[in-house]
Design a protein around this motif. Structure first.
Motif: not given
Lengths: 186, 186
Positions: A71-78, A80-82, A142-151
């Motif tokens: 549901d996060a805005p399309a412009a949100a970075g990874p 920010e979406a978390v 791995p950008a998805s995993r980086v953002a998920a770990q930080l999130g």
């Protein structure tokens, strides 16, 4: 006997938490929990597979995080979406009414190695769910995993502070503060 | 009977891996492993607490990571100190001779939920050990946890690629590539 009981799940969780505090997790049985809640053992097993799961309420948190990321805005970075998903949790799940329960639950988990292990594995499941939800938004590995770990770290920090009676009473505010700290350190 | 056996631990690990591949983890007993290694059950239990631990070799990895972080140059930032420790692992632990074993071990773990859970918890222990080692260098929390989480992800990515026969044969090179990707995504 009626098979359906109003609020059975909530009553079982409340009874379990009371008993774990009073006599310890190891010294509490499923029958004790059901009796304290005024329910039967078979009602317990319609809601939870075993004693350990009473404090871990199914996979709803993973689903809510995935929905929040979608549901996060399309412009949100990874990241920010978390953060968007975590702030939604503050409005729907980690509300002010839930705070005292979460603090008590955390103390019971901290006192028992089996529960600590279950909590750690649940955290890994939430991290994986966030990474998958980011990939569905087009974030590559791995950008998805980086953002998920930080999130996940933002969520842990915010949860620690929110469930501490001396900490923030607003989960969303704790999320925003933890996000700023994690970004500054990253 | 002699209580000491040369290379008993290595022989038990090799026998266990062979048997887990041949007949599956669930269908292998401690007695099977000891027999295949030409050793007794009691020798097995002098080296490992149970069947599950054969593939997880104690806490030496956590200690090596902590030592590597302590040994990093004083000027190294938190994530650089973790990378320093990971590159040292490539010279001492994840060597070229170890690569085929690691690929086989990974396939056995991937096929069994109990082993996957043990591997996941081991990963969390390594992350905690890295955060503690960074705190002993004076890195404050949560910067220590941010660097440890990112470092754990670098280690996971590097290990995945190094233990893949089609991937890097040098663990240190895989670390440097993963570090660059994680930094770019963070």
């Amino acid at each position: 006997m009626a098979r359906w009981q109003p609020h059975a799940s909530e009553r079982l969780v409340a009874a379990a938490l009371d008993l774990f505090e009073e006599r310890g997790y190891e010294n509490t049985t499923v029958i004790d929990i059901a009796e304290r809640a005024g329910l039967t053992k078979s009602t317990f097993f319609r809601h939870f597979p075993d004693k350990r799961e009473v404090l871990f309420g199914g996979d709803t948190l993973a689903g809510r995080l995935a929905d929040g990321i979608a549901d996060a805005p399309a412009a949100a970075g990874p990241l920010e979406a978390v953060a968007h998903a975590l702030e939604a949790l503050g409005r729907e799940t980690f509300t002010a009414e839930r705070r005292e329960f979460s603090a008590r639950r955390g103390a019971v988990i901290a006192a028992n190695p089996e529960l600590r292990e279950r909590e750690a594995l649940k955290g890994l499941g939430l991290t994986a769910a966030m990474a998958e939800a980011l990939e569905r938004r087009g974030v590559p590995d791995p950008a998805s995993r980086v953002a998920a770990q930080l999130g996940a770290l933002v969520m842990t920090l915010a949860y620690e502070r929110w469930s501490d009676p001396a900490g923030h009473d607003d989960f969303g505010e704790a999320v925003r503060q933890a996000l700023a700290e994690v970004k500054a350190a990253g």
